[in-house]
Structures are given as structure tokens and as C-alpha cells.
Design an enzyme around this catalytic site. Structure first.
Site, PDB file in Angstrom:
ATOM      1  N   ASP A 117     -12.295   5.421  -3.200  1.00 61.19           N
ATOM      2  CA  ASP A 117     -12.870   4.089  -3.409  1.00 61.19           C
ATOM      3  C   ASP A 117     -13.834   4.043  -4.600  1.00 61.19           C
ATOM      4  OD1 ASP A 117     -11.572   2.625  -1.442  1.00 61.19           O
ATOM      5  OD2 ASP A 117     -12.877   3.435   0.113  1.00 61.19           O
ATOM      6  N   ASP A 142       0.844  -1.209   0.000  1.00 60.31           N
ATOM      7  CA  ASP A 142       0.000   0.000   0.000  1.00 60.31           C
ATOM      8  C   ASP A 142       0.876   1.256   0.000  1.00 60.31           C
ATOM      9  OD1 ASP A 142      -1.684  -2.071   1.898  1.00 60.31           O
ATOM     10  OD2 ASP A 142      -3.045  -0.826   0.735  1.00 60.31           O
ATOM     11  N   GLU A 173      -5.152   7.613   0.207  1.00 57.68           N
ATOM     12  CA  GLU A 173      -5.600   6.930   1.425  1.00 57.68           C
ATOM     13  C   GLU A 173      -4.560   6.894   2.547  1.00 57.68           C
ATOM     14  OE1 GLU A 173      -6.870   2.831   0.979  1.00 57.68           O
ATOM     15  OE2 GLU A 173      -7.324   2.687   3.114  1.00 57.68           O
ATOM     16  N   THR A 187      -7.561  -4.241   0.144  1.00 61.35           N
ATOM     17  CA  THR A 187      -6.376  -4.795   0.831  1.00 61.35           C
ATOM     18  C   THR A 187      -6.635  -6.225   1.313  1.00 61.35           C
ATOM     19  OG1 THR A 187      -6.049  -2.553   1.618  1.00 61.35           O
ATOM     20  CG2 THR A 187      -4.597  -4.222   2.521  1.00 61.35           C
ATOM     21  N   ASP A 211      -6.266   5.488  -4.479  1.00 64.47           N
ATOM     22  CA  ASP A 211      -6.274   4.362  -3.545  1.00 64.47           C
ATOM     23  C   ASP A 211      -5.135   3.447  -4.004  1.00 64.47           C
ATOM     24  OD1 ASP A 211      -6.720   2.248  -1.868  1.00 64.47           O
ATOM     25  OD2 ASP A 211      -8.907   2.365  -2.037  1.00 64.47           O
ATOM     26  N   ILE A 229      -3.819   0.649  -2.899  1.00 68.70           N
ATOM     27  CA  ILE A 229      -4.346  -0.716  -3.058  1.00 68.70           C
ATOM     28  C   ILE A 229      -5.764  -0.672  -2.546  1.00 68.70           C
ATOM     29  CG2 ILE A 229      -4.326  -3.120  -2.296  1.00 68.70           C
ATOM     30  CD1 ILE A 229      -1.428  -3.168  -2.250  1.00 68.70           C
ATOM     31  N   ASP A 230      -6.700  -0.892  -3.439  1.00 68.24           N
ATOM     32  CA  ASP A 230      -8.096  -0.963  -3.039  1.00 68.24           C
ATOM     33  C   ASP A 230      -8.438  -2.446  -2.924  1.00 68.24           C
ATOM     34  OD1 ASP A 230     -10.750   0.059  -2.598  1.00 68.24           O
ATOM     35  OD2 ASP A 230     -11.230  -0.734  -4.584  1.00 68.24           O
TER      36      ASP A 230
HETATM   37  N1  LIG Z   1     -16.182  -1.331   7.115  1.00 65.42           N
HETATM   38  C1  LIG Z   1     -16.110  -1.091   5.800  1.00 65.42           C
HETATM   39  N2  LIG Z   1     -17.233  -1.014   5.070  1.00 65.42           N
HETATM   40  C2  LIG Z   1     -17.151  -0.767   3.764  1.00 65.42           C
HETATM   41  N3  LIG Z   1     -15.984  -0.606   3.089  1.00 65.42           N
HETATM   42  C3  LIG Z   1     -14.835  -0.660   3.757  1.00 65.42           C
HETATM   43  C4  LIG Z   1     -14.839  -0.918   5.146  1.00 65.42           C
HETATM   44  N4  LIG Z   1     -13.562  -0.921   5.568  1.00 65.42           N
HETATM   45  C5  LIG Z   1     -12.781  -0.668   4.491  1.00 65.42           C
HETATM   46  N5  LIG Z   1     -13.539  -0.511   3.393  1.00 65.42           N
HETATM   47  C6  LIG Z   1     -13.074  -0.175   2.055  1.00 65.42           C
HETATM   48  O1  LIG Z   1     -13.996  -0.690   1.118  1.00 65.42           O
HETATM   49  C7  LIG Z   1     -13.307  -1.152  -0.024  1.00 65.42           C
HETATM   50  C8  LIG Z   1     -13.427  -2.622  -0.166  1.00 65.42           C
HETATM   51  O2  LIG Z   1     -14.599  -2.836  -0.676  1.00 65.42           O
HETATM   52  P1  LIG Z   1     -14.872  -4.184  -1.354  1.00 65.42           P
HETATM   53  O3  LIG Z   1     -15.606  -4.928  -0.316  1.00 65.42           O
HETATM   54  O4  LIG Z   1     -15.677  -3.733  -2.517  1.00 65.42           O
HETATM   55  O5  LIG Z   1     -13.576  -4.796  -1.704  1.00 65.42           O
HETATM   56  C9  LIG Z   1     -11.947  -0.829   0.185  1.00 65.42           C
HETATM   57  O6  LIG Z   1     -11.753   0.440  -0.349  1.00 65.42           O
HETATM   58  C10 LIG Z   1     -11.757  -0.822   1.635  1.00 65.42           C
HETATM   59  O7  LIG Z   1     -10.666  -0.088   1.885  1.00 65.42           O
HETATM   60  P2  LIG Z   1      -9.157  -0.535   1.408  1.00 65.42           P
HETATM   61  O8  LIG Z   1      -8.814   0.345   0.257  1.00 65.42           O
HETATM   62  O9  LIG Z   1      -8.370  -0.231   2.608  1.00 65.42           O
HETATM   63  O10 LIG Z   1      -9.156  -1.994   1.037  1.00 65.42           O
HETATM   64 MG   LIG Z   2     -10.206   1.322  -0.944  1.00 66.31          MG
HETATM   65 MG   LIG Z   3      -6.665   1.078   0.005  1.00 64.80          MG
HETATM   66 MG   LIG Z   4      -7.214   0.681   3.561  1.00 65.85          MG
END
Ligand SMILES: Nc1ncnc2c1ncn2[C@@H]1O[C@H](COP(=O)(O)O)[C@@H](O)[C@H]1OP(=O)(O)O
Ligand SMILES: [Mg+2]
Ligand SMILES: [Mg+2]
Ligand SMILES: [Mg+2]
Length: 347
Positions: A284, A46, A70, A137, A132, A134-135
Site C-alpha cells: 500500500d 484485482d 495482496e 478497491t 497491489d 488494485i489499490d
Molecule cells: N480498515 C482499513 N484501514 C485502512 N486501510 C485499509 C483498511 N482496509 C483496507 N485498507 C487499504 O487501504 C488502502 C485504501 O486506502 P485509501 O483510503 O487511501 O484509498 C487500500 O490499500 C485498502 O486496501 P485495498 O488495496 O484492498 O483497496
Molecule cells: Mg491497497
Molecule cells: Mg488492493
Molecule cells: Mg484489498
């Protein structure tokens, strides 16, 4: 106004970051996982991806720029984080050396500074990059889908977006599924306002124009949602699908790879209903949103309003986010409205 130069820079930055993430995913060690204060898993990838993209944009655009991203370096500047900062710096330098475009070696402080250049708040004035690194993670850690998502806002509107999806098959998920061993993976989706959406293999070969699904009958439509039940209410989305008449089971994948897959017609609908209290962030959805809309799709909140990226880091959406083609949207909005009414606690 055209954004060709910015798009070329964004594609280069996201492709390099994708390679960095692929290298880390291959060698993923348990010690790469840190816990941020919000308990989201965050990895050296990330941070490395964010540092690399910030550096490449600076090199390619050679101008002051604003980046809303992020991650930040707060945890990395704490005692005991030196080793992980060195690992990130090594990763970034390895990616830069392998690419060969820039004759530089970054110090740990250069890397921390590059990460922190993503501290802008965005807004409705001027241009802001939105990242983002890494989307998804959790998908990344599981070895599943994740995306590197980079977009540009101008005057509060998304004007270009790039989505690198290193584990997404080049052919439709409908044919291949997510885990077909014989399938080539690694897609780069990109879109510029008014210019359509294109997909090319991450290895750089030629791009093809993509379009969302033309399905008009909900019975023939399939829908995407989060893999993680903690990110989207699977019981609510299942009710919506049932009211709409969707027959196929949900396709659950992580990250904005869902927007990419939808833009090329792998499925026709994406439903995202986070649990109460969760606030969506612009990084996101910004890149995914333009990738789908330029491919002919529609992205709205549960009330049918377009997403407003001009309000800073957060997106203030009504209840959830829904995505589909123009023909299915009115039916989907009805099904969403009815389902929300049915699920609402009676007073
Ligand atoms: N509690 C949460 N509810 C919804 N989305 C979340 C939550 N925590 C993190 N995310 C973020 O939602 C996205 C993941 O969604 P999906 O379920 O579609 O993969 C990511 O961007 C993730 O962040 P991150 O970028 O840190 O991974
Ligand atoms: Mg994300
Ligand atoms: Mg991310
Ligand atoms: Mg994250």
C-alpha cells in the site's frame, strides 16, 4: 546499480493491468463483487491484474523472481468459484491478445499459478517485487480513483516504483477536480532510485519529470486523505491541518493515486491515520513512497521515522503516515505531535 530493465518490465506490466481494470470498470456488474474473509470487496479485476502482472514480469525478466502481492487464489479454488476463474482467465487472455507481445493463451490453472506466485514474504535480503493489483478497491467499485501499484525492493529498500492511475486527470486536480468531464484521464507515474520521478499518459505518449509542491506557507497548502473515513481518522487529520494553519478543506481521494498527485504538486500534504489495530502493508506504500521521494518529497511515520520495507509484508509504523515536502515536514511533524497529545485519552 541500475534497474532500467526492471523498470521497463514494471511499466509494461502495470500499463497492461491498467487496461484490464479499465475494461472491467466499464462493464462492472454486481456479480463481479466477491467478499473475501476480511470482507474487503475484491473483484475479478484485482485477480486479473495480479495474474497479468505476474505473467508479464516472468516473461520480461526470464528469471526466478520473488513477488509479495495482496491477493491469493484460496477463494478461487473453492467450490463454486469456477465461473469467476474462467472470467478472470478470459480477461487476462483478452489483454494479452490485444497487446500482441506474447503469443500465448493461458489456462485457468496457469492463471491461478500466476496469482499464487505472489506469495513471497519479502524481507531484507535480495530482491522482491511488491504488488497491489488494485489499490483502492472501494474507489474502483464506485467508479472513482484507484491505482495499480508495483515496486521493487532490493536489500529491503524500494529501488523502483510504478503507479498506474487510470482515472486520475492528466492535469492538476487543483485545476480540474476529480470528475471534470472534459478532462483526459489516465496517468502512469514511475521512479527509479536516484533518477527522479516521471509521469506519462497511460496511452504511452512522452513522459515529463515531476516535482512535489514548493509551498512553504502552510496557509497555502492543501492536503490529501482517504475518501473512506474507515481508512483514516478524519477528525484527527482535521485537527492536524488546523494546528498547521492549512486553510483549504481536505481533498479526499482513494488509493495511492494520492502519492501520484502529490508527486506532481497537486497538493502539498498527505495524512494517513488508520484506526487503532490496523496494520499497514508494504504494497500500500512501496510504489507511492519512491514516486514521492524521487520527486523531492518526504514520507515518514507520525514520529518522523522513514518507512521500513524490510520487515516482511507489514509496515510497523508509529500511529500513521505523513507525506510532504522538505520545507513543510518539520512544521507538520510538530502539528502531528501536538494533535496526538491532545487526542490521547487522559489517564
Ligand atoms: N480498515 C482499513 N484501514 C485502512 N486501510 C485499509 C483498511 N482496509 C483496507 N485498507 C487499504 O487501504 C488502502 C485504501 O486506502 P485509501 O483510503 O487511501 O484509498 C487500500 O490499500 C485498502 O486496501 P485495498 O488495496 O484492498 O483497496
Ligand atoms: Mg491497497
Ligand atoms: Mg488492493
Ligand atoms: Mg484489498
Amino acid at each position: 546499480m541500475s534497474y532500467h530493465k526492471e523498470l521497463a518490465a514494471a511499466k509494461k506490466a502495470a500499463s497492461l493491468a491498467a487496461r484490464l481494470c479499465q475494461n472491467v470498470q466499464k462493464a462492472l456488474l454486481q456479480s463481479d463483487v466477491q467478499s473475501k474473509t476480511d470482507k474487503t470487496p475484491v473483484t475479478v479485476a484485482d485477480y486479473g491484474s495480479q495474474a497479468l502482472i505476474s505473467f508479464v514480469l516472468q516473461q520480461e525478466l526470464r528469471a526466478e523472481f520473488s513477488l509479495v502481492a495482496e491477493e491469493d487464489s484460496k477463494d478461487l479454488r473453492k467450490d463454486g468459484a469456477q465461473e469467476i476463474v474462467e472470467r478472470i482467465t478470459k480477461l487476462v487472455n483478452y489483454s494479452l491478445t490485444t497487446d500482441g507481445s506474447y503469443n500465448v493463451t493461458l489456462s485457468t490453472e496457469d492463471v491461478l499459478k500466476a496469482i499464487d506466485s505472489g506469495r513471497s514474504e519479502g524481507g531484507s535480503q535480495g530482491q522482491h517485487w511488491v504488488l497491489d493489483p488494485i489499490d483502492g478497491t472501494k474507489g474502483f467499485l464506485r467508479g472513482d480513483q484507484y491505482a495499480i501499484a508495483l515496486a521493487l525492493l532490493d536489500g529491503g529498500k524500494v529501488v523502483l516504483g510504478v503507479l498506474a492511475c487510470p482515472n486520475l486527470p492528466l492535469t492538476s486536480l487543483e485545476d480540474a477536480g476529480q470528475h471534470s468531464p472534459n478532462n483526459e484521464v489516465g496517468c502512469l507515474f514511475f521512479a527509479e532510485v536516484g533518477g527522479g520521478t516521471y509521469m506519462q499518459p497511460l496511452d504511452g505518449s512522452s513522459a515529463v519529470k515531476v516535482q512535489v509542491s514548493a509551498v512553504e506557507n502552510p496557509e497555502e497548502a492543501s492536503f490529501f486523505e482517504s475518501y473512506e473515513a474507515a481508512h483514516s481518522m478524519h477528525d484527527l487529520t482535521s485537527l492536524i491541518a488546523q494546528k498547521l494553519g492549512v486553510k483549504a478543506p481536505p481533498v479526499r481521494i482513494d488509493s495511492q493515486a494520492k502519492y501520484g498527485a502529490l508527486s506532481r504538486g497537486d497538493g502539498a500534504i498527505y495524512l494517513r491515520f488508520p484506526h487503532k489495530g490496523y496494520r499497514e502493508k508494504i504494497w500500500d506504500h512501496a510504489a507511492g513512497c519512491i514516486v514521492v521521494t524521487e520527486a523531492g518529497g518526504v514520507v515518514t511515520d507520525a514520529a518522523g521515522q522513514p518507512l521500513d520495507f524490510s520487515k516482511g509484508k507489514h509496515l510497523d509504523v508509529d500511529t500513521g503516515i505523513i507525506v510532504t515536502n522538505q520545507k513543510l515536514m518539520p512544521l507538520l511533524l510538530n502539528a502531528v505531535k501536538e494533535s496526538l497529545k491532545e487526542k490521547a485519552p487522559s489517564s
